[in-house]
Design a protein around this motif. Structure first.
Motif, PDB file in Angstrom:
ATOM      1  N   PRO A 241     -29.246  61.255  15.932  1.00 18.92           N
ATOM      2  CA  PRO A 241     -29.169  62.014  17.195  1.00 18.92           C
ATOM      3  C   PRO A 241     -27.796  61.949  17.854  1.00 18.92           C
ATOM      4  CG  PRO A 241     -30.505  60.023  17.445  1.00 18.92           C
ATOM      5  CD  PRO A 241     -30.269  60.195  15.986  1.00 18.92           C
ATOM      6  N   ARG A 242     -27.007  60.921  17.560  1.00 22.50           N
ATOM      7  CA  ARG A 242     -25.656  60.811  18.119  1.00 22.50           C
ATOM      8  C   ARG A 242     -24.601  61.409  17.184  1.00 22.50           C
ATOM      9  NH1 ARG A 242     -23.897  57.710  22.090  1.00 22.50           N
ATOM     10  NH2 ARG A 242     -21.990  57.277  20.899  1.00 22.50           N
ATOM     11  N   TYR A 243     -25.028  62.194  16.229  1.00 24.20           N
ATOM     12  CA  TYR A 243     -24.114  62.672  15.195  1.00 24.20           C
ATOM     13  C   TYR A 243     -22.866  63.319  15.775  1.00 24.20           C
ATOM     14  CZ  TYR A 243     -22.318  65.289  11.212  1.00 24.20           C
ATOM     15  OH  TYR A 243     -21.498  65.807  10.246  1.00 24.20           O
ATOM     16  N   TYR A 244     -23.032  64.293  16.657  1.00 27.72           N
ATOM     17  CA  TYR A 244     -21.875  65.033  17.175  1.00 27.72           C
ATOM     18  C   TYR A 244     -21.057  64.204  18.158  1.00 27.72           C
ATOM     19  CZ  TYR A 244     -23.736  69.161  14.888  1.00 27.72           C
ATOM     20  OH  TYR A 244     -24.190  70.052  13.939  1.00 27.72           O
ATOM     21  N   VAL A 245     -21.718  63.329  18.912  1.00 21.40           N
ATOM     22  CA  VAL A 245     -20.988  62.442  19.826  1.00 21.40           C
ATOM     23  C   VAL A 245     -20.058  61.538  19.031  1.00 21.40           C
ATOM     24  CG1 VAL A 245     -21.199  60.603  21.535  1.00 21.40           C
ATOM     25  CG2 VAL A 245     -22.822  62.513  21.553  1.00 21.40           C
ATOM     26  N   ASP A 246     -20.594  60.886  18.006  1.00 22.90           N
ATOM     27  CA  ASP A 246     -19.774  59.972  17.195  1.00 22.90           C
ATOM     28  C   ASP A 246     -18.747  60.728  16.361  1.00 22.90           C
ATOM     29  OD1 ASP A 246     -21.149  57.848  18.225  1.00 22.90           O
ATOM     30  OD2 ASP A 246     -22.395  57.495  16.455  1.00 22.90           O
TER      31      ASP A 246
END
Length: 379
Positions: A241-246
């Motif tokens: 779920p944090r793919y784009y943030v990271d």
């Protein structure tokens, strides 16, 4: 008595009407929403290229679905850039060897397999930062044997029969996609297979998957299961779920940071290969809508992703990648600013891909890069 000529005439009229409607629909912006258009295998595209003419400037394009999008109808950034050049009286040919669902290692395989036949004046890499960052843990191009490095993605031969013609039809594909939402028997089951594959790879249990799916809008889960949206968009939201943030912030020690190092390693190998052959390399950095404007956040939010700020300028990923490309002597353009400044709707609804308007924005930015990189040829 029964006259077969009437049946034949009716058949011919229906075929002509269908052909006219297909031709008309392909030229509409609506076509962006009707699914991906089939393209010939890379080897066939190369074989269809005419002999290179004196004074012609030939671009060899590499990339994934962002770069091959609407190639046959002239609706992607490479074709737009070529049309801008030709409008100014420059002879430009595009050999687009991009393939959907591939990454940098496949880009290199197509380049090394076909560069001699294409005879390009420059190589253009369309880097879609949504999924071109990697590999995370290898193997890398520099680790592979020569035969493994240069083996293009296996493409099944496709005889041009009724089945293949149907798959190349925008209208038939659209009707088929609608039918799959209502008739489960027509669905491919790709979503569940991909979730199962990711579960095994990540060592997750069924409860983890159920929790991830519960974060998503049930309507989008239904659309992913019926193949009406890209199922991988949902799969990644379930597991990362944090793919784009990271991805865009590259926290130290994260898997995204490790994958970014892998991307640089493979890019350096590809660029070195071109440098040894005096082939200039240009890179176009393209982005998912999630970092372009908040108006595109809704799709990602409904999938269950955490949302990165839409006003990062520049995001750490872009700053570090641009610095790397500059150091490698690769002329590059980041399209984030042009996309943000363009306004309007630039992405396909419920999708990560640019529509034709977005591709035109990227094409204009790339044409400016061409003029800067090759003064005297395009100005």
């Amino acid at each position: 008595g029964f006259d077969y000529r009437n049946v034949l005439l009716l058949f011919v009229v229906l075929v002509l009407c269908f052909g006219a409607l297909e031709w008309a629909v392909r030229g509409l912006a609506l076509t962006d929403r009707l699914g991906f258009q089939r393209v010939p295998p890379v080897a066939e595209r190369v074989a269809a290229l005419p002999p290179k003419q004196s004074g012609e400037f030939r671009l060899l394009g590499l990339g994934d679905s962002f770069t091959i999008f609407r190639d046959a109808s002239g609706g992607n950034f490479l074709r737009y850039a070529a049309s801008f050049a030709e409008r100014d009286g420059r002879a430009v040919t595009v050999a687009n060897l991009a393939e959907s669902g591939t990454g940098i290692q496949s880009y290199f395989a197509n380049l090394s397999a076909h560069a001699d036949a294409v005879k390009p004046d420059a190589v253009v890499i369309g880097l879609y930062l949504g999924n071109d960052v990697g590999p995370e843990n290898g193997p890398y191009l520099s680790d592979l044997r020569a035969g493994e490095q240069t083996a293009p993605k296996a493409e099944a031969g496709r005889a041009i029969g009724l089945s293949e013609l149907a798959k190349r039809s925008v209208l038939i594909n659209f009707v088929y996609r609608l039918a799959k939402t209502a008739i489960p028997a027509l669905q491919t089951g790709a979503l569940d297979r991909n979730i199962g594959e990711m579960r095994r790879r990540e060592g997750r249990d069924a409860a983890f998957v159920e929790a991830g799916l519960a974060r998503a809008d049930p309507k989008l889960v239904e659309l992913a299961r019926s193949d009406a949206i890209n199922g991988w968009d949902l799969v990644y939201s379930v597991f990362f779920p944090r793919y784009y943030v990271d991805l865009y912030t590259l926290p130290a020690g994260s898997r995204s940071a490790t994958a970014f190092d892998g991307m640089k390693r493979d890019l350096r190998y590809l660029v070195d290969w071109c440098r040894k052959r005096n082939l200039p390399v240009l890179a176009v950095l393209m982005h998912p809508g999630i970092v372009v404007d908040e108006k595109y956040h809704e799709y990602y939010r409904r999938l269950g992703y955490e949302l990165p700020p839409a006003d990062m300028a520049p995001p750490p990923l872009v700053a570090r990648l641009s610095a790397f490309l500059d150091a490698e002597g690769v002329a590059n353009i980041d399209t984030l600013a042009p996309l943000r400044e363009a306004g309007g709707d630039l992405y396909i609804p419920n999708d990560t891909h640019l529509n034709s308007d977005g591709q035109r924005v990227v094409g204009e930015a790339f044409f400016e890069l061409l003029k800067k990189r090759f003064p005297g040829r395009f100005d």
